[in-house]
Scaffold this motif. Structure first.
Motif, PDB file in Angstrom:
ATOM      1  N   ALA A   1       0.826  -1.214   0.000  1.00 11.63           N
ATOM      2  CA  ALA A   1       0.000   0.000   0.000  1.00 11.63           C
ATOM      3  C   ALA A   1       0.860   1.264   0.000  1.00 11.63           C
TER       4      ALA A   1
ATOM      5  N   ARG B   1      -5.078   3.776  -4.454  1.00 10.40           N
ATOM      6  CA  ARG B   1      -4.404   4.946  -3.885  1.00 10.40           C
ATOM      7  C   ARG B   1      -2.894   4.838  -4.062  1.00 10.40           C
TER       8      ARG B   1
ATOM      9  N   ASP C   1      -9.624   0.184  -2.889  1.00 15.11           N
ATOM     10  CA  ASP C   1      -9.362   1.519  -2.347  1.00 15.11           C
ATOM     11  C   ASP C   1      -7.887   1.739  -2.044  1.00 15.11           C
ATOM     12  N   GLU C   2      -7.258   0.782  -1.364  1.00 18.23           N
ATOM     13  CA  GLU C   2      -5.879   0.981  -0.916  1.00 18.23           C
ATOM     14  C   GLU C   2      -4.871   0.777  -2.038  1.00 18.23           C
TER      15      GLU C   2
ATOM     16  N   GLN D   1     -11.663  -3.137  -0.022  1.00 14.78           N
ATOM     17  CA  GLN D   1     -10.448  -2.613   0.606  1.00 14.78           C
ATOM     18  C   GLN D   1      -9.253  -2.723  -0.341  1.00 14.78           C
TER      19      GLN D   1
ATOM     20  N   PHE E   1       0.657  -4.169  -3.276  1.00 16.95           N
ATOM     21  CA  PHE E   1      -0.424  -4.510  -2.347  1.00 16.95           C
ATOM     22  C   PHE E   1      -0.357  -6.006  -2.072  1.00 16.95           C
TER      23      PHE E   1
END
Length: 222
Positions: free
Chosen positions: A83, A121, A117-118, A114, A96
């Motif tokens: 992340a 980003r 999203d992570e 999750q 990730f």
């Protein structure tokens, strides 16, 4: 730049240490499952042994690594890219770890929302780079790299969606031992090197001069 990418060590680093005794690399990338369910202290020990060759090491956890992996990798000589993102010259690298849910309730699994999203980003931080490497433990869904012998695809739908949207240069993954190979999602090359504990790895050659040659990606036996 010569990058050695591996996944699914499961506590056995002998293939990579033998290789590094006789071969050079500029960077080592580890795409998860460094241990086989721990113990947590083993993560730091193995990463430090690989780092002792004087080559930068970047790593993410796999679903079979303990949840405390994040702390242990930060305490090691390796760089934790779970992340997170790193830029080396014109190369952006992000990662990730863990996996989408499995039937086995392994230590490090994430719901798809999750993951999206992570991981999204993290990859947004390197979008402007000429070359982008997206390092994930789980493979993207519906590719040669997430295919079980039964014919089922078990990769992450969120990772596939991110790749379709962002189109990184390379996605290096692992997790599905039987699915060593390469595939394409749009312009992105997806590579599952296979199980390092069985001597499988991926060699990535990135030209030093911009636009000089194409990036070369090869699955090798150590």
């Amino acid at each position: 730049m010569k990058i050695l990418a591996v996944s699914d060590l499961h506590g056995d680093i002998k293939p990579i240490t033998r290789y590094l005794q006789e071969n050079k690399a500029d960077l080592i990338i580890i795409a998860g499952d460094i241990t086989h369910f721990g113990p947590p202290e083993l993560v730091e020990e193995l990463l430090n042994e690989i780092s002792s060759f004087g080559i930068p090491v970047m790593a993410i956890p796999g679903n079979c690594d303990p949840e405390s992996f994040h702390v242990k990798i930060d305490q090691s000589q390796a760089t934790n890219i779970h992340a997170r993102n790193v830029i080396i010259r014109n190369i952006g690298i992000c990662g990730f770890g863990g996996s989408n849910p499995t039937p086995f309730d392994t230590p490090l699994e994430f719901e798809e929302v999750q993951i999206y999203d992570e991981a999204k980003r993290a990859i947004e931080g390197i979008e402007g780079q000429e070359i982008t490497l997206f390092i994930t433990h789980a493979p993207p869904y519906n590719t040669k790299t997430d295919l079980l012998p039964s014919g089922s695809h078990v990769g992450s739908k969120s990772l596939r969606k991110i790749i379709e949207e962002v189109q990184p240069t390379l996605n290096i993954c692992g997790h599905i031992h039987e699915a060593s190979g390469m595939d394409k999602i749009g312009s992105t090359t997806v590579v599952n090197p296979g199980q390092l504990s069985h001597g499988q790895a991926c060699l990535i050659q990135i030209p030093d001069a911009s636009g000089a040659e194409e990036i070369k990606t090869e699955i090798i036996k150590l």
